[in-house]
Design a protein around this motif. Structure first.
Motif, PDB file in Angstrom:
ATOM      1  N   PRO A  21       0.808  -1.237   0.000  1.00  0.00           N
ATOM      2  CA  PRO A  21       0.000   0.000   0.000  1.00  0.00           C
ATOM      3  C   PRO A  21       0.836   1.280   0.000  1.00  0.00           C
ATOM      4  CG  PRO A  21      -0.112  -1.114   2.138  1.00  0.00           C
ATOM      5  CD  PRO A  21       0.545  -2.057   1.192  1.00  0.00           C
ATOM      6  N   TRP A  22       2.066   1.202   0.482  1.00  0.00           N
ATOM      7  CA  TRP A  22       2.923   2.387   0.512  1.00  0.00           C
ATOM      8  C   TRP A  22       3.324   2.834  -0.894  1.00  0.00           C
ATOM      9  CZ3 TRP A  22       7.665   1.508  -1.740  1.00  0.00           C
ATOM     10  CH2 TRP A  22       8.062   0.171  -1.847  1.00  0.00           C
ATOM     11  N   LEU A  23       3.100   1.958  -1.905  1.00  0.00           N
ATOM     12  CA  LEU A  23       3.444   2.300  -3.280  1.00  0.00           C
ATOM     13  C   LEU A  23       2.395   3.178  -3.959  1.00  0.00           C
ATOM     14  CD1 LEU A  23       4.960  -0.895  -4.982  1.00  0.00           C
ATOM     15  CD2 LEU A  23       6.023   1.346  -4.754  1.00  0.00           C
ATOM     16  N   ASP A  24       1.173   3.231  -3.411  1.00  0.00           N
ATOM     17  CA  ASP A  24       0.070   3.918  -4.092  1.00  0.00           C
ATOM     18  C   ASP A  24       0.386   5.379  -4.403  1.00  0.00           C
ATOM     19  OD1 ASP A  24      -1.355   1.621  -4.114  1.00  0.00           O
ATOM     20  OD2 ASP A  24      -3.039   2.335  -2.911  1.00  0.00           O
ATOM     21  N   GLN A  80      -7.718   5.209 -15.565  1.00  0.00           N
ATOM     22  CA  GLN A  80      -8.322   4.262 -14.618  1.00  0.00           C
ATOM     23  C   GLN A  80      -7.345   3.919 -13.506  1.00  0.00           C
ATOM     24  OE1 GLN A  80     -11.540   2.836 -14.661  1.00  0.00           O
ATOM     25  NE2 GLN A  80     -10.946   2.108 -12.643  1.00  0.00           N
ATOM     26  N   MET A  81      -6.070   3.741 -13.843  1.00  0.00           N
ATOM     27  CA  MET A  81      -5.072   3.444 -12.817  1.00  0.00           C
ATOM     28  C   MET A  81      -4.930   4.609 -11.845  1.00  0.00           C
ATOM     29  SD  MET A  81      -1.982   1.273 -14.578  1.00  0.00           S
ATOM     30  CE  MET A  81      -1.778   2.130 -16.121  1.00  0.00           C
ATOM     31  N   LEU A  82      -4.934   5.831 -12.344  1.00  0.00           N
ATOM     32  CA  LEU A  82      -4.841   7.010 -11.474  1.00  0.00           C
ATOM     33  C   LEU A  82      -6.048   7.091 -10.545  1.00  0.00           C
ATOM     34  CD1 LEU A  82      -3.538   9.680 -14.021  1.00  0.00           C
ATOM     35  CD2 LEU A  82      -2.252   8.650 -12.143  1.00  0.00           C
ATOM     36  N   PHE A  83      -7.224   6.804 -11.083  1.00  0.00           N
ATOM     37  CA  PHE A  83      -8.445   6.832 -10.267  1.00  0.00           C
ATOM     38  C   PHE A  83      -8.371   5.818  -9.132  1.00  0.00           C
ATOM     39  CE2 PHE A  83     -12.672   5.112  -9.355  1.00  0.00           C
ATOM     40  CZ  PHE A  83     -13.351   6.274  -8.978  1.00  0.00           C
ATOM     41  N   ASN A  84      -7.869   4.622  -9.430  1.00  0.00           N
ATOM     42  CA  ASN A  84      -7.796   3.572  -8.402  1.00  0.00           C
ATOM     43  C   ASN A  84      -6.681   3.815  -7.393  1.00  0.00           C
ATOM     44  OD1 ASN A  84      -9.932   2.239  -9.573  1.00  0.00           O
ATOM     45  ND2 ASN A  84      -8.683   0.776 -10.689  1.00  0.00           N
ATOM     46  N   LEU A  85      -5.608   4.486  -7.818  1.00  0.00           N
ATOM     47  CA  LEU A  85      -4.483   4.721  -6.914  1.00  0.00           C
ATOM     48  C   LEU A  85      -4.740   5.859  -5.929  1.00  0.00           C
ATOM     49  CD1 LEU A  85      -1.469   4.357  -9.376  1.00  0.00           C
ATOM     50  CD2 LEU A  85      -1.932   2.888  -7.405  1.00  0.00           C
TER      51      LEU A  85
END
Length: 314
Positions: A21-24, A80-85
């Motif tokens: 989770p620290w990678l988000d 989509q990846m930005l939205f989820n991150l």
């Protein structure tokens, strides 16, 4: 109806790197910055190639196609990846996932064929310079470009349709950042040997076919370059072709590893990292590779900026 809902859920959970989770947050900013550079770089290449009269050659026609392709390729996945991150919500709707899978596979296959076509263009330019403009006429360029897009579309329709018909039996977790066919195949609760075999065979054809054409073309190009008497002529030919060869290496390397080996042999975290590389980093790098190693593009960019500044002053 109940069986239908269990087989095809309303949405999926994109696992990504949730076990880290620290990678988000750092990954969010890396993707955001990369996406901005990708948009700016590829839009700049498209504008320069269309607006500058000195770049109206087959090479820049194909480069415009590649830039438009990379623009769409990245836009299919990164938002989509930005939205989820940016938060705890890692979901994507079933319909959105299927659309993403179809479009991503279409664009990826198209780029494989297009890079092979660009190698053919470079072969004609270096090995047959006197007849280059006659052989690579606008009609042939349109035909080659259209063929690349249609081959990619046909393969996507085949592969994606076979994949979306697989029952999932309530499985909702997709161990990836976005909806890609190998990940969707792994979610199925039935034997997927046919799907995996079809994907591997077609991927081998679509990757190794253009790659073989690229290697053969560059073999002939290397022979022609060494026969050029002037050092400046050899350097110009080398710079023109090395940009394309570098782009080919960045795109095909991860693709060969991901699609041409049995899926069970892949560490999933490595697959995610390689996928990020060829669908985010490579489209961002392409405009800079072609710009930094091409005097014509750099000159056209300077002329375009100069015109823009002068028009504002007026």
């Amino acid at each position: 109806m109940k069986h239908m809902n269990e087989s095809f859920p309303e949405d999926f959970i994109l696992v990504g790197f949730t076990k880290y989770p620290w990678l988000d947050l750092p990954l969010f900013f890396v993707l955001l910055i990369s996406y901005m550079f990708t948009l700016l770089g590829n839009i700049a290449i498209i504008l320069v190639s269309q607006l500058d009269s000195q770049l109206q050659s087959p090479m820049y026609f194909f480069l415009t196609n590649l830039s438009f392709l990379d623009f769409c390729f990245t836009t299919t996945t990164v938002p989509q990846m930005l939205f989820n991150l940016r938060g705890p919500n890692k979901n994507i709707t079933y319909v959105g996932c299927m659309v993403q899978a179809y479009v991503f596979h279409w664009l990826g296959c198209t780029e494989c064929v297009l890079l092979g076509t660009m190698a053919l263009d470079r072969y004609v330019a270096v090995c047959k310079p006197l007849t280059y403009s006659v052989i690579m006429n606008h009609k042939l360029c349109l035909l080659l470009s259209s063929t690349a897009w249609l081959i990619g579309l046909a393969n996507s329709l085949l592969q994606s349709t076979l994949t979306v018909q697989l029952p999932l039996c309530g499985n909702k977790e997709l161990d990836h950042f976005f909806c890609e066919l190998p990940g969707l195949i792994k979610m199925a609760c039935v034997d997927t040997t046919v799907n995996e075999l079809t994907l591997a065979v077609v991927a081998t054809f679509l990757i190794m076919g253009p790659l073989s054409m690229i290697l053969v073309s560059y073999g002939y190009i290397a022979q022609a370059v060494f026969r050029i008497p002037s050092a400046n002529g050899r350097l110009k030919a080398f710079n023109t072709c090395s940009s394309h060869f570098l782009v080919v290496s960045l795109f095909y390397g991860p693709g060969i590893y991901i699609y041409m080996q049995p899926s069970a042999d892949h560490p999933q975290d490595l697959i995610k990292a390689l996928t990020l590389f060829y669908c985010v980093i490579t489209p961002m790098a392409n405009p800079f590779i072609y710009t930094l190693r091409n005097k014509d593009v750099k000159g056209a960019l300077r002329r375009l900026l100069r015109r823009a500044i002068l028009s504002k002053r007026i």
